[in-house]
Design a protein around this motif. Structure first.
Motif, mmCIF file in Angstrom:
data_model
loop_
_atom_site.group_PDB
_atom_site.id
_atom_site.type_symbol
_atom_site.label_atom_id
_atom_site.label_comp_id
_atom_site.label_asym_id
_atom_site.label_seq_id
_atom_site.Cartn_x
_atom_site.Cartn_y
_atom_site.Cartn_z
ATOM 1 N N GLY A 55 0.882 -1.169 -0.025
ATOM 2 C CA GLY A 55 0.042 -0.016 0.085
ATOM 3 C C GLY A 55 0.781 1.251 0.086
ATOM 4 O O GLY A 55 2.083 1.199 0.269
ATOM 5 N N ALA A 56 0.452 2.391 -0.507
ATOM 6 C CA ALA A 56 1.096 3.535 -0.736
ATOM 7 C C ALA A 56 -0.147 4.750 -0.169
ATOM 8 O O ALA A 56 -1.068 4.768 -0.879
ATOM 9 N N PHE A 57 0.387 5.466 0.841
ATOM 10 C CA PHE A 57 -0.419 6.756 1.164
ATOM 11 C C PHE A 57 0.224 7.888 0.340
ATOM 12 O O PHE A 57 1.613 8.094 0.715
ATOM 13 N N TYR A 58 -0.389 8.325 -0.581
ATOM 14 C CA TYR A 58 -0.048 9.900 -1.166
ATOM 15 C C TYR A 58 -0.428 10.947 -0.386
ATOM 16 O O TYR A 58 -1.641 11.156 -0.380
ATOM 17 N N PRO A 59 0.424 11.922 0.095
ATOM 18 C CA PRO A 59 0.108 12.932 0.961
ATOM 19 C C PRO A 59 -0.368 14.116 0.121
ATOM 20 O O PRO A 59 -0.832 15.140 0.937
ATOM 21 N N ASN A 60 0.100 14.360 -1.114
ATOM 22 C CA ASN A 60 -0.129 15.523 -1.895
ATOM 23 C C ASN A 60 -1.320 15.443 -2.749
ATOM 24 O O ASN A 60 -2.017 14.428 -3.397
ATOM 25 N N ALA A 61 -2.300 16.659 -2.700
ATOM 26 C CA ALA A 61 -3.668 16.654 -3.293
ATOM 27 C C ALA A 61 -3.704 16.572 -4.925
ATOM 28 O O ALA A 61 -4.558 16.288 -5.488
ATOM 29 N N ALA A 62 -2.620 17.094 -5.628
ATOM 30 C CA ALA A 62 -2.500 17.246 -6.891
ATOM 31 C C ALA A 62 -2.572 15.794 -7.573
ATOM 32 O O ALA A 62 -1.571 15.065 -7.248
ATOM 33 N N ALA A 63 -3.218 15.400 -8.299
ATOM 34 C CA ALA A 63 -3.376 14.296 -8.987
ATOM 35 C C ALA A 63 -2.160 14.100 -10.282
ATOM 36 O O ALA A 63 -1.907 15.257 -10.555
ATOM 37 N N GLY A 64 -1.884 13.213 -10.602
ATOM 38 C CA GLY A 64 -0.772 13.063 -11.506
ATOM 39 C C GLY A 64 -0.252 11.750 -11.907
ATOM 40 O O GLY A 64 -0.755 10.633 -11.644
ATOM 41 N N ALA A 65 1.092 11.830 -11.796
ATOM 42 C CA ALA A 65 1.809 10.340 -12.087
ATOM 43 C C ALA A 65 3.345 10.526 -11.273
ATOM 44 O O ALA A 65 3.568 11.959 -11.312
ATOM 45 N N GLY A 66 3.863 9.712 -10.706
ATOM 46 C CA GLY A 66 5.122 9.750 -10.047
ATOM 47 C C GLY A 66 5.723 8.545 -9.716
ATOM 48 O O GLY A 66 4.868 7.806 -9.632
ATOM 49 N N PRO A 67 7.123 8.352 -9.302
ATOM 50 C CA PRO A 67 7.458 7.327 -9.199
ATOM 51 C C PRO A 67 7.165 6.828 -7.399
ATOM 52 O O PRO A 67 6.733 7.555 -6.735
ATOM 53 N N LEU A 68 7.228 5.625 -7.335
ATOM 54 C CA LEU A 68 6.830 4.944 -6.233
ATOM 55 C C LEU A 68 8.203 4.582 -5.457
ATOM 56 O O LEU A 68 9.110 3.691 -6.099
ATOM 57 N N ARG A 69 8.645 5.363 -4.343
ATOM 58 C CA ARG A 69 9.792 4.935 -3.703
ATOM 59 C C ARG A 69 9.787 5.227 -2.181
ATOM 60 O O ARG A 69 8.973 6.070 -1.622
ATOM 61 N N GLY A 70 10.341 4.199 -1.545
ATOM 62 C CA GLY A 70 10.245 4.469 -0.070
ATOM 63 C C GLY A 70 10.789 2.954 0.506
ATOM 64 O O GLY A 70 11.178 1.939 -0.026
ATOM 65 N N GLU A 71 10.682 2.888 1.913
ATOM 66 C CA GLU A 71 10.950 1.834 2.792
ATOM 67 C C GLU A 71 9.804 0.992 3.338
ATOM 68 O O GLU A 71 8.766 1.752 3.366
ATOM 69 N N VAL A 72 9.965 -0.440 3.238
ATOM 70 C CA VAL A 72 8.790 -1.143 3.595
ATOM 71 C C VAL A 72 9.270 -2.498 4.279
ATOM 72 O O VAL A 72 10.272 -2.972 4.050
ATOM 73 N N GLU A 73 8.578 -2.911 5.466
ATOM 74 C CA GLU A 73 8.946 -4.284 6.016
ATOM 75 C C GLU A 73 7.849 -5.236 5.616
ATOM 76 O O GLU A 73 6.722 -5.198 5.855
ATOM 77 N N MET A 74 8.498 -6.106 5.058
ATOM 78 C CA MET A 74 7.634 -7.274 4.458
ATOM 79 C C MET A 74 8.347 -8.127 3.634
ATOM 80 O O MET A 74 9.556 -7.944 3.121
ATOM 81 N N ARG A 75 8.044 -9.395 3.414
ATOM 82 C CA ARG A 75 8.729 -10.120 2.439
ATOM 83 C C ARG A 75 8.385 -10.068 0.996
ATOM 84 O O ARG A 75 7.215 -9.755 0.714
ATOM 85 N N LEU A 76 9.719 -10.091 0.294
ATOM 86 C CA LEU A 76 9.321 -9.949 -1.196
ATOM 87 C C LEU A 76 10.066 -11.283 -2.072
ATOM 88 O O LEU A 76 11.041 -11.532 -1.514
ATOM 89 N N PRO A 77 9.389 -11.541 -2.920
ATOM 90 C CA PRO A 77 10.107 -12.357 -3.914
ATOM 91 C C PRO A 77 11.309 -12.041 -4.503
ATOM 92 O O PRO A 77 11.437 -10.613 -4.683
ATOM 93 N N ALA A 78 12.017 -12.851 -5.204
ATOM 94 C CA ALA A 78 13.423 -12.763 -5.591
ATOM 95 C C ALA A 78 13.220 -11.626 -6.755
ATOM 96 O O ALA A 78 13.947 -10.743 -6.873
ATOM 97 N N ARG A 79 12.174 -11.957 -7.677
ATOM 98 C CA ARG A 79 11.926 -10.716 -8.708
ATOM 99 C C ARG A 79 10.527 -10.373 -8.482
ATOM 100 O O ARG A 79 9.455 -11.083 -8.974
ATOM 101 N N ALA A 80 10.287 -9.129 -7.868
ATOM 102 C CA ALA A 80 9.068 -9.055 -7.194
ATOM 103 C C ALA A 80 8.310 -8.017 -8.607
ATOM 104 O O ALA A 80 8.995 -7.212 -9.266
ATOM 105 N N GLY A 81 6.970 -7.923 -8.419
ATOM 106 C CA GLY A 81 6.325 -6.976 -9.474
ATOM 107 C C GLY A 81 5.123 -6.695 -8.772
ATOM 108 O O GLY A 81 4.694 -7.148 -7.601
ATOM 109 N N LEU A 82 4.642 -5.345 -9.212
ATOM 110 C CA LEU A 82 3.211 -5.042 -8.574
ATOM 111 C C LEU A 82 2.059 -5.210 -9.801
ATOM 112 O O LEU A 82 2.309 -4.676 -10.791
#
Length: 946
Positions: free
Chosen positions: A389-416
């Motif tokens: 999940g991602a919370f976007y804090p800015n009100a303007a819609a558009g497009a942007g990169p998803l980047r940050g830290e997260v604690e969870m298990r991920l597969p070796a080659r992960a996709g969303l």
């Protein structure tokens, strides 16, 4: 207009104290003096009805500090309720440039709340006596609280030719400005002998009558931490007898303002900020003194304003907890760090050590509350799990990169995988491995006890966020996953499943493992940014084969469709903007000596900046597909400190190793930087500079609720006070600086092309004209060891006590985050505010279990105009919320709003929450249409939909 029968001289004397809560002594030491002062004031005013008034410095926190020792004091409260002791409107007297605009609003809101708790309205005066300059939006903010005036001292500009003026905000909102030409604290320790007092007043009048159009003189009787003078009423009467053509009275600030309004007309007008040292010092070095505090405040303020409060609203809209009381407590903690001597970094070390403790306390609770809100939000996210999940804090819609830290298990080659079925690669860098923190095997007979111990979701300082069960023969293996933040964990379901297994008679052993989940830095290519909202994606193993990307990376270079970044042979960068053709040179570190103090940078005469590293090396970290990165390590040797005599830098050298991580995202127009180092040197300033071939005389700097244009000017020493200028003789003079405070961005432009720097908490920027180009530089550290010194070239006299402050040398680990972009056209056309805020306030990532029953996208609020920004979405009560927006542009803007279906708009309100009539706004159940004046701030009162 002055009446024909007016006296020769009218003086309104206002007894007061200016209470720096912490400064050259720590808080508790000053509180000891505060208790004595208020005890004495109470006794004086009770004993002498002619001691009519006392102004308690415009801030209400001093009352709380006093009553924390004395308890509720009925005698003091009676004097307040009788209107003799004037309190408020502030909670604390803040610095205006180094805290967020939202923090200024919350400060006044808390001040009003505390004053009303004493049974009175705060004094209706916009009291700004010692702030180091004033933001351009202050008139609009004051008007939002029903305050129609502002009393100021520092920062007055040359166009203000009268001690009274009309001060306008960018939207045209205006207040009556009162300039205090000799400041707030010159008339203390007045002589009890009336003849000596007359002589003293004659000296003061040389400065007070200059540019005085009303004929009424304000005499503030008090100064820093000054106790009341009980003899003042009798002394005034004696002076009146000696000077029958004078009119002297003990009054208060509202009385003075009333008299002024009766006399003045056709006032000069000034629009925008007051930030000039032409008439009073503004002490601009405070923007970089103890810069680590500014970074801490940025993080704490962002955690509250941009993440916790909006998520608290979103959680409440999903029947989550009411966090109003917790949020008010956190804000009060934050505001205690906002007095100007505190956040400015110009106090003794003990003060700033205590500030760091307050920030730590705030972060501890804020993170817990954030987990509470996220758990509610995550529980409702639909779709197959596990999910990111991602919370976007800015009100303007558009497009942007998803980047940050997260604690969870991920597969070796992960996709969303989005709800539409579209899949993008998830690039992951492991920061911490999964680790076992507890293991035990117990016989079945003791399993019930173990289960009871695990029936609490918090274990060993972490939260249970998931579990796995596996049967091997007669042993049941239970693995419980722990993370640092609470998540949507169904404890009841876990217990039911465990009880079912334990009921099996063939089971003999229970093996329990507690494992801390791994922590990743993740990135995904440009994704839809829906406004202030929560989105989520299923995390799956991605298909084999190269991912589509426009990124290229190699030793010393990064490239995408828009930008090319190259490391030069000198260890610097060139950034080429492919569309506009602008070529920027940067990552140029500049180290110079600083013989100044916590108030002022003071350059060493003849000093040449150290800008060439002894060596550098780079290392490629990532080639994509979402993010390409490399690091550069610059190794310098710089002077350890000033030489004896403080006229040059020492010959002894110490290492300065700067490790900078440089990142470029797929399809991104922004290059991001993270510079980390340990500062070993004293008495110096370190900047990072970027140069562009642009010709301009001005630069743009973000301030509270908008950006301001400032002139590019060189650093010049202070001039000598004129023997005929009593103001300069009493208050000193100050030189000019190229540096100034700013928020998240600064920019230069020649009208066709431009360059902007973004940052997270780096509060000082400098613009410099160079041959054929213009430079923008961010300060990374400024190291000084004195609160104030008398021997500076940039300031003609002390600004505070001459105390040693070794902590101001900032000998510590430091991390600085900033970014660079080029643009075409104006800053408004490039929508720089939206870009800067997307960098400064990135998405907050969290794991989610999936299979919830809520909407695929939990939208809080979206704005269809990127020039209209979100300032706050805050719970006011359990069922009411304030949505605050502002126009970042100096042009009128129209926008449409939409918000969460569980919310509805009730009214437009002022900053006190009172309904105002606004025919230009149209409110609908699910949205609104707004037309905003340049720089206008607007607040909507929202409620849970019934």
């Amino acid at each position: 207009m002055t009446p024909a029968n007016a006296p020769e001289l009218e003086i309104v004397l206002v007894p007061h104290t200016h209470w720096d809560r912490e400064w050259y002594l720590p808080f508790e030491a000053f509180r000891h003096r505060l208790v004595r002062l208020l005890d004495r004031l109470t006794a004086i005013m009770e004993a002498d009805p002619d001691y009519k008034f006392f102004h308690l410095d415009g801030q209400t926190i001093v009352l709380e500090d006093y009553e924390a020792i004395r308890g509720p004091e009925p005698r003091l409260r009676a004097l307040i309720q009788q209107g003799r002791i004037h309190i408020g409107p502030w909670y604390v007297l803040p610095d205006e440039f180094l805290v967020s605009g939202e923090a200024i609003i919350r400060n006044l809101q808390e001040g009003f709340r505390v004053a009303r708790g004493y049974g009175v309205e705060p004094v209706p005066v916009g009291y700004l006596p010692d702030m180091f300059g004033h933001i351009g939006q202050m008139p609009q903010i004051l008007r939002g609280f029903g305050l129609d005036n502002a009393m100021v001292w520092r920062g007055i500009t040359a166009d203000v030719t009268s001690n009274h003026f009309t001060w306008q905000a960018p939207d045209g909102t205006a207040v009556l400005g009162i300039f205090l030409p000799l400041g707030y604290g010159f008339a203390f320790a007045l002589p009890a002998d009336p003849k000596l007092l007359i002589e003293r007043l004659q000296i003061f009048l040389l400065g007070l009558k200059k540019n005085e159009k009303s004929g009424i003189i304000l005499l503030p009787n008090g100064t820093d931490h000054w106790e009341p003078q009980p003899e003042i009423p009798a002394t005034l009467q004696a002076v009146q007898a000696l000077k029958p053509n004078w009119r002297l009275e003990m009054g208060n600030l509202p009385l003075y303002l009333k008299r002024v309004r009766e006399r003045v007309q056709d006032l000069p007008a000034h629009q925008g900020e007051l930030y000039s040292a032409e008439r009073t010092s503004i002490l601009p070095g405070v923007a970089s003194a103890r810069l680590y505090l500014k970074q801490a405040d940025f993080r704490a303020g962002a955690a509250l304003e941009r993440y916790l409060e909006p998520l608290a609203v979103l959680a409440r809209a999903s029947a989550g907890p009411d966090l109003t009381d917790h949020l008010r407590y956190l804000w009060r903690l934050l505001l205690q760090n906002h007095p100007h001597d505190s956040i400015c970094g110009c106090s003794v070390d003990a003060v700033h050590d205590e500030m760091e403790t307050r920030y730590a306390k705030l972060n501890q609770l804020a993170d817990r509350l954030l987990g509470d809100a996220l758990a509610v939000v995550a529980q409702g996210l639909p779709g197959p799990g596990p999910r990111l999940g991602a919370f976007y804090p800015n009100a303007a819609a558009g497009a942007g990169p998803l980047r940050g830290e997260v604690e969870m298990r991920l597969p070796a080659r992960a996709g969303l995988v989005a709800a539409s079925g579209e899949s993008v690669p998830l690039q992951a860098e492991k920061l911490e491995r999964e680790k076992q923190v507890f293991e035990i095997t117990v016989p079945k007979i003791a399993a019930g006890i173990a289960l009871d111990m695990l029936a609490v979701e918090e274990q060993i300082g972490a939260f249970i966020v998931g579990y796995r069960l596996k049967r091997r023969g007669a042993t049941l293996h239970l693995t419980m996953d722990l993370a640092s933040r609470r998540a949507a964990f169904d404890l009841a379901r876990f217990r039911r499943e465990m009880e079912k297994h334990l009921a099996d008679p063939s089971l003999t052993l229970l093996h329990i493992e507690l494992k801390r989940l791994p922590r990743y830095q993740v990135a995904a290519a440009l994704l839809a940014r829906p406004g202030a909202a929560v989105s989520s994606w299923q995390v799956k193993r991605a298909r084999k084969g190269p991912a589509a990307t426009d990124l290229q990376a190699g030793p010393g270079f990064l490239e995408n469709a828009h930008l090319r970044v190259d490391l030069t042979e000198q260890g610097r960068l060139t950034v080429a903007d492919k569309a506009g053709g602008l070529k920027i040179s940067g990552l140029r570190f500049l180290d110079v000596g600083d013989r100044g103090d916590e108030y002022n940078f003071d350059p060493v005469a003849g000093d040449t900046p150290i800008s060439e590293p002894d060596s550098f090396q780079s290392k490629l970290l990532a080639r994509g597909p979402a993010l390409a990165e490399f690091t550069v390590r610059h190794r310098f040797r710089i002077p350890a400190e000033l030489a004896p005599g403080r006229q040059g830098r020492s010959r002894r050298m110490v290492p300065l190793d700067l490790v900078t991580r440089i990142s470029l995202g797929q399809d991104s127009r922004v290059v991001e930087f993270r510079t980390a180092f340990f500062n070993r040197a004293k008495d110096h300033r370190l900047q990072v500079a970027f140069d562009a071939p642009l010709a301009t005389d001005h630069y743009l700097a973000e301030s509270a609720f908008g950006a301001v244009q400032r002139p590019i000017q060189p650093t010049r020493p202070a001039g000598k006070p004129s023997p005929l200028d009593i103001n300069a003789i009493m208050m000193g003079t100050e030189g000019t600086y190229g540096t100034s405070p700013h928020k998240t961005y600064a920019a230069i432009s020649d009208g066709k092309l431009g360059m902007a720097l973004f940052n997270r908490g780096l509060a000082e920027v400098e613009a410099v004209k160079l041959p054929g180009q213009t430079c923008l530089a961010l300060t990374l550290v400024r190291s000084v060891g004195w609160l104030s010194r008398p021997d500076l070239r940039q300031r003609s006299q002390h600004a505070g006590p001459p105390l040693s402050t070794p902590g101001g040398q900032c000998l510590r680990d430091l991390v600085c985050e900033y970014a660079l972009t080029g643009f075409a056209g104006s800053a408004e056309e490039a929508e720089l505010a939206a870009q800067a805020h997307a960098f400064a306030f990135p998405p907050l990532l969290f794991p989610a279990p999936g299979q919830g029953s809520g909407p695929a996208e939990a939208r809080l609020v979206a704005v269809d105009n990127p020039r209209v920004e979100l300032s706050a979405f805050v719970p006011v009560t359990a069922d009411a919320f304030d949505l605050r927006l502002y126009n970042t542009s100096l042009e009128p803007q129209a926008c449409g709003l939409s918000w969460h279906p569980a919310l509805r708009a009730e009214a437009v309100v002022n900053l006190l929450g009172e309904k105002v009539v606004t025919p230009e706004f149209r409110l609908e159940p699910a949205g609104a249409a707004l037309k905003l004046r340049p720089g206008q701030i607007i607040t909507l009162r929202m409620a849970l939909a019934k």
